[in-house]
Design a protein around this motif. Structure first.
Motif, PDB file in Angstrom:
ATOM      1  N   ILE A 232     -12.408 -12.945 -31.464  1.00  0.00           N
ATOM      2  CA  ILE A 232     -12.954 -12.092 -32.262  1.00  0.00           C
ATOM      3  C   ILE A 232     -12.885 -10.329 -31.913  1.00  0.00           C
ATOM      4  O   ILE A 232     -13.972 -10.781 -30.728  1.00  0.00           O
ATOM      5  CB  ILE A 232     -14.370 -11.380 -33.320  1.00  0.00           C
ATOM      6  N   GLY A 233     -12.375  -9.586 -31.736  1.00  0.00           N
ATOM      7  CA  GLY A 233     -12.326  -8.829 -30.870  1.00  0.00           C
ATOM      8  C   GLY A 233     -11.249  -7.899 -29.437  1.00  0.00           C
ATOM      9  O   GLY A 233     -10.734  -9.639 -29.581  1.00  0.00           O
TER      10      GLY A 233
ATOM     11  N   SER B 292     -13.265  -1.778 -32.195  1.00  0.00           N
ATOM     12  CA  SER B 292     -11.823  -2.443 -31.757  1.00  0.00           C
ATOM     13  C   SER B 292     -12.882  -4.134 -30.504  1.00  0.00           C
ATOM     14  O   SER B 292     -12.488  -4.958 -29.878  1.00  0.00           O
ATOM     15  CB  SER B 292     -11.288  -2.399 -30.445  1.00  0.00           C
ATOM     16  N   ILE B 293     -13.573  -3.629 -30.120  1.00  0.00           N
ATOM     17  CA  ILE B 293     -15.580  -4.778 -29.492  1.00  0.00           C
ATOM     18  C   ILE B 293     -15.903  -4.972 -30.371  1.00  0.00           C
ATOM     19  O   ILE B 293     -16.598  -4.898 -31.478  1.00  0.00           O
ATOM     20  CB  ILE B 293     -15.982  -3.695 -28.213  1.00  0.00           C
TER      21      ILE B 293
ATOM     22  N   THR C 269     -21.795  -8.614 -35.812  1.00  0.00           N
ATOM     23  CA  THR C 269     -20.862  -9.460 -36.190  1.00  0.00           C
ATOM     24  C   THR C 269     -21.526 -11.376 -35.241  1.00  0.00           C
ATOM     25  O   THR C 269     -21.804 -12.441 -36.101  1.00  0.00           O
ATOM     26  CB  THR C 269     -19.835  -9.498 -35.032  1.00  0.00           C
ATOM     27  N   ILE C 270     -21.745 -10.892 -34.135  1.00  0.00           N
ATOM     28  CA  ILE C 270     -22.445 -12.879 -33.542  1.00  0.00           C
ATOM     29  C   ILE C 270     -23.832 -13.118 -34.532  1.00  0.00           C
ATOM     30  O   ILE C 270     -23.424 -14.366 -34.260  1.00  0.00           O
ATOM     31  CB  ILE C 270     -23.285 -12.033 -32.115  1.00  0.00           C
TER      32      ILE C 270
ATOM     33  N   THR D 249     -16.270  -7.790 -24.284  1.00  0.00           N
ATOM     34  CA  THR D 249     -15.313  -7.160 -25.258  1.00  0.00           C
ATOM     35  C   THR D 249     -14.938  -7.965 -26.615  1.00  0.00           C
ATOM     36  O   THR D 249     -15.087  -7.552 -27.627  1.00  0.00           O
ATOM     37  CB  THR D 249     -14.299  -6.341 -24.769  1.00  0.00           C
ATOM     38  N   CYS D 250     -14.979  -9.526 -26.314  1.00  0.00           N
ATOM     39  CA  CYS D 250     -14.872 -10.244 -27.447  1.00  0.00           C
ATOM     40  C   CYS D 250     -15.072 -11.741 -26.991  1.00  0.00           C
ATOM     41  O   CYS D 250     -16.034 -12.111 -26.148  1.00  0.00           O
ATOM     42  CB  CYS D 250     -12.665 -10.589 -27.690  1.00  0.00           C
TER      43      CYS D 250
END
Length: 246
Positions: A142-143, A158-159, A164-165, A218-219
């Motif tokens: 993801i990312g 996009s990061i 989300t985490i 970033t992902c």
């Protein structure tokens, strides 16, 4: 006291109930000083440096209890900007800034920016999400991997973000989460599979560059229930299937 080194984490068993999780990151030559190679406002340098350490600790399921910043420069004004950036990132991660402590260099003049970050967290042993992939699992990302000038330092959708985490950590079909840094998705994916006693079969036509540096995390990649991939794609944005652990 048992101490284990897994990936970029140090896990210290404090007692029968709790484990301490330690991660760190450093950054040099990036900032606004005359000797810096990459010119970026110091506040953003600090934000992304502390982000790496925070991501490592919270992805392991731990709650941050201390952040240390070793600023290899003077307090005024490099240290002030570093502290400002760290506090901004802590706020974004919903972490109380009271956990922050640090030091600066006041004895000698410096011509390039240097920052060292250590993050320490605590977690119940039954909630540690390290080497916790259950049986065969799918690996997703993801990312988008980005580094340096590719990143919009103000806002980059996009990061992968902290919300989300936190949602992934609570999801019953997500077994383990690993932040991706300079070594890229493919490296971290193979390491995750190996540490869980599996091999990784990469999917054909992956829609993200698995060899590219992800800079300041970033992902992320995650080991998930392979039967719930479609559900996870509905629940989360920018999900790419990397492969299967076998």
């Amino acid at each position: 006291m048992e101490i284990k080194k897994i990936r970029d984490l140090t896990l210290i068993d404090i007692d029968k109930e709790y484990t301490m999780v330690v991660a760190c990151d450093s950054c040099g030559g990036i900032g606004m000083k005359e000797g810096d190679t990459f010119k970026v406002p110091t506040v953003y340098v600090a934000r992304f440096a502390v982000r790496v350490a925070i991501m490592e600790v919270i992805c392991a399921g731990a709650e941050i209890v201390t952040i240390t910043n070793a600023v290899c420069n003077e307090m005024n004004n490099t240290g002030i900007e570093v502290i400002k950036g760290i506090k901004e990132e802590l706020k974004m991660a919903e972490i109380d800034s009271v956990v922050l402590t640090g030091s600066t260099e006041e004895n000698f003049k410096t011509i390039s920016t240097g920052i060292g970050i250590t993050a320490i967290g605590m977690v119940s042993k039954d909630e540690v999400k390290v080497n916790s992939a259950a049986g065969e699992a799918a690996l997703i990302s993801i990312g988008i991997p980005k580094v340096g000038a590719e990143i919009d330092f103000v806002k980059d959708n996009s990061i992968v973000d902290y919300s989300t985490i936190y949602r992934l950590l609570k999801h019953k079909d997500v077994y383990e989460i690993v932040p991706v840094g300079s070594k890229g998705i493919a490296y971290e994916a193979k390491e995750l599979a190996k540490n869980n006693g599996h091999k990784l079969n990469f999917k054909d036509n992956i829609l993200v560059d698995v060899n590219k540096s992800a800079g300041p995390s970033t992902c992320i990649i995650a080991a998930v229930n392979q039967e719930k991939i479609n559900d996870l794609k509905k629940d989360f944005k920018k999900v790419n299937v990397i492969g299967l652990m076998v």
